[in-house]
Design a protein around this motif. Structure first.
Motif, PDB file in Angstrom:
ATOM      1  N   TYR A   1     -18.892 -76.858 -40.202  1.00  0.00           N
ATOM      2  CA  TYR A   1     -19.782 -76.691 -41.352  1.00  0.00           C
ATOM      3  C   TYR A   1     -21.006 -77.603 -41.229  1.00  0.00           C
ATOM      4  CZ  TYR A   1     -21.594 -77.279 -46.062  1.00  0.00           C
ATOM      5  OH  TYR A   1     -22.426 -77.372 -47.142  1.00  0.00           O
TER       6      TYR A   1
ATOM      7  N   LEU B   1     -24.929 -76.706 -40.872  1.00  0.00           N
ATOM      8  CA  LEU B   1     -25.827 -77.235 -41.899  1.00  0.00           C
ATOM      9  C   LEU B   1     -27.036 -77.948 -41.307  1.00  0.00           C
ATOM     10  CD1 LEU B   1     -25.808 -77.341 -45.030  1.00  0.00           C
ATOM     11  CD2 LEU B   1     -24.885 -79.653 -44.834  1.00  0.00           C
TER      12      LEU B   1
ATOM     13  N   SER C   1     -34.115 -77.250 -57.894  1.00  0.00           N
ATOM     14  CA  SER C   1     -33.837 -77.998 -56.667  1.00  0.00           C
ATOM     15  C   SER C   1     -33.900 -79.499 -56.899  1.00  0.00           C
ATOM     16  CB  SER C   1     -34.831 -77.596 -55.571  1.00  0.00           C
ATOM     17  OG  SER C   1     -36.161 -77.927 -55.952  1.00  0.00           O
TER      18      SER C   1
ATOM     19  N   PHE D   1     -28.706 -81.434 -57.821  1.00  0.00           N
ATOM     20  CA  PHE D   1     -27.810 -82.377 -57.153  1.00  0.00           C
ATOM     21  C   PHE D   1     -27.418 -83.531 -58.078  1.00  0.00           C
ATOM     22  CE2 PHE D   1     -29.128 -80.420 -53.120  1.00  0.00           C
ATOM     23  CZ  PHE D   1     -27.880 -80.316 -52.503  1.00  0.00           C
TER      24      PHE D   1
ATOM     25  N   MET E   1     -29.018 -74.836 -59.157  1.00  0.00           N
ATOM     26  CA  MET E   1     -29.070 -74.667 -57.718  1.00  0.00           C
ATOM     27  C   MET E   1     -29.177 -73.186 -57.355  1.00  0.00           C
ATOM     28  SD  MET E   1     -26.388 -75.836 -54.721  1.00  0.00           S
ATOM     29  CE  MET E   1     -26.962 -77.528 -54.645  1.00  0.00           C
TER      30      MET E   1
ATOM     31  N   VAL F   1     -28.436 -72.010 -44.930  1.00  0.00           N
ATOM     32  CA  VAL F   1     -27.973 -73.340 -45.351  1.00  0.00           C
ATOM     33  C   VAL F   1     -27.878 -73.417 -46.872  1.00  0.00           C
ATOM     34  CG1 VAL F   1     -28.618 -75.779 -45.451  1.00  0.00           C
ATOM     35  CG2 VAL F   1     -28.801 -74.524 -43.288  1.00  0.00           C
ATOM     36  N   ALA F   2     -28.873 -72.879 -47.570  1.00  0.00           N
ATOM     37  CA  ALA F   2     -28.881 -72.915 -49.034  1.00  0.00           C
ATOM     38  C   ALA F   2     -27.688 -72.168 -49.611  1.00  0.00           C
ATOM     39  CB  ALA F   2     -30.183 -72.324 -49.565  1.00  0.00           C
TER      40      ALA F   2
ATOM     41  N   MET G   1     -24.819 -71.508 -48.086  1.00  0.00           N
ATOM     42  CA  MET G   1     -23.597 -72.235 -47.739  1.00  0.00           C
ATOM     43  C   MET G   1     -23.347 -73.404 -48.680  1.00  0.00           C
ATOM     44  SD  MET G   1     -23.588 -72.302 -43.577  1.00  0.00           S
ATOM     45  CE  MET G   1     -22.161 -73.398 -43.591  1.00  0.00           C
ATOM     46  N   GLU G   2     -24.395 -74.136 -48.996  1.00  0.00           N
ATOM     47  CA  GLU G   2     -24.259 -75.268 -49.914  1.00  0.00           C
ATOM     48  C   GLU G   2     -23.847 -74.797 -51.295  1.00  0.00           C
ATOM     49  OE1 GLU G   2     -25.347 -79.244 -49.549  1.00  0.00           O
ATOM     50  OE2 GLU G   2     -23.750 -78.145 -48.531  1.00  0.00           O
ATOM     51  N   LEU G   3     -24.444 -73.712 -51.757  1.00  0.00           N
ATOM     52  CA  LEU G   3     -24.100 -73.187 -53.073  1.00  0.00           C
ATOM     53  C   LEU G   3     -22.641 -72.752 -53.112  1.00  0.00           C
ATOM     54  CD1 LEU G   3     -24.903 -72.290 -55.917  1.00  0.00           C
ATOM     55  CD2 LEU G   3     -25.643 -70.103 -54.930  1.00  0.00           C
TER      56      LEU G   3
ATOM     57  N   ARG H   1     -20.210 -73.824 -51.270  1.00  0.00           N
ATOM     58  CA  ARG H   1     -19.362 -75.024 -51.205  1.00  0.00           C
ATOM     59  C   ARG H   1     -19.176 -75.643 -52.587  1.00  0.00           C
ATOM     60  NH1 ARG H   1     -19.978 -80.787 -49.933  1.00  0.00           N
ATOM     61  NH2 ARG H   1     -22.250 -80.564 -49.918  1.00  0.00           N
ATOM     62  N   PHE H   2     -20.258 -75.764 -53.347  1.00  0.00           N
ATOM     63  CA  PHE H   2     -20.161 -76.369 -54.678  1.00  0.00           C
ATOM     64  C   PHE H   2     -19.425 -75.463 -55.660  1.00  0.00           C
ATOM     65  CE2 PHE H   2     -23.934 -78.970 -53.284  1.00  0.00           C
ATOM     66  CZ  PHE H   2     -23.244 -80.171 -53.263  1.00  0.00           C
TER      67      PHE H   2
END
Length: 229
Positions: free
Chosen positions: A11, A15, A129, A133, A155, A211-212, A214-216, A218-219
């Motif tokens: 991951y 990233l 943005s 976080f 996000m 990447v954006a 994937m991060e979303l 994940r959260f």
């Protein structure tokens, strides 16, 4: 989300390495074809002006801007701004970049739906943005699921902006190819070289969107796990 340490490393690699690879690809491709003069001998500024005029966009200005790969279209000022190397130079790369930015000007003039939607998202995405976080971290450390959820929502707006950018950029590149061929800026084998420049540039947007997202995700999975506990 990650059942093993190896999965977590994969991951992290995606990233950080994917965007880095995309940046290296676009810089390398641009550098290569910025040394290749176009057969037309037209400077980037001339290419942009020619395409704009052929599409009846006489009110859109073409201006030089300092920096490297700082080229962009400003819809508020109706201005195509080209980095000095592309503005004054007559390379294949410069012609491709100039035509791409003019592609955005044509989108703007035609009211291209995805471009209008992206413009509408700018203030929300920018705010989202910046604050998302902080809300997510605060929600994690304080155990406040409502705050965590608010961070995810903000996000999501920023991620949506990244995703909507993809059709906008690909459409501008398609328009660029059509225009440089139709007005005679490039010929024969230059079409392949121009496509390489435009495709390399598109990779940066694809990488950013990947990447954006994937991060979303994940959260979101962290939020679901938090609620289960």
């Amino acid at each position: 989300m990650f059942e093993t340490f190896g999965g977590f490393l994969i991951y992290l690699a995606i990233l950080f390495l994917v965007p880095l690879w995309a940046q290296m690809r676009v810089k390398g491709t641009y550098q290569k074809y910025s040394q290749v003069a176009s057969s037309s001998g037209m400077a980037g500024a001339e290419v942009a002006r020619k395409i704009l005029d052929d599409n009846g966009l006489y009110d859109v200005t073409v201006e030089p801007v300092k920096g490297k790969l700082t080229d962009h279209y400003d819809p508020r000022k109706k201005a195509v701004r080209l980095s000095e190397q592309n503005y004054y130079g007559n390379s294949v790369a410069g012609a491709a970049v100039a035509a791409h930015e003019v592609g955005h000007a044509i989108q703007d003039a035609e009211g291209y739906a995805f471009l209008r939607f992206r413009h509408a998202l700018v203030p929300v995405a920018s705010f989202g943005s910046n604050i998302s976080f902080f809300l997510i971290l605060a929600g994690i450390f304080m155990g406040a699921t409502n705050m965590f959820l608010a961070g995810i929502i903000f996000m999501s707006a920023a991620v949506l902006f990244q995703v909507i950018t993809l059709p906008v950029e690909f459409n501008a590149s398609n328009r660029a190819m059509e225009q440089v061929v139709s007005v005679g800026v490039i010929r024969n084998e230059e079409e392949r070289e121009t496509k390489k420049v435009l495709n390399a540039a598109a990779l940066t947007y694809v990488a950013a969107a990947l990447v954006a997202v994937m991060e979303l995700v994940r959260f979101i999975l962290m939020f679901v796990a938090m609620n289960r506990d």
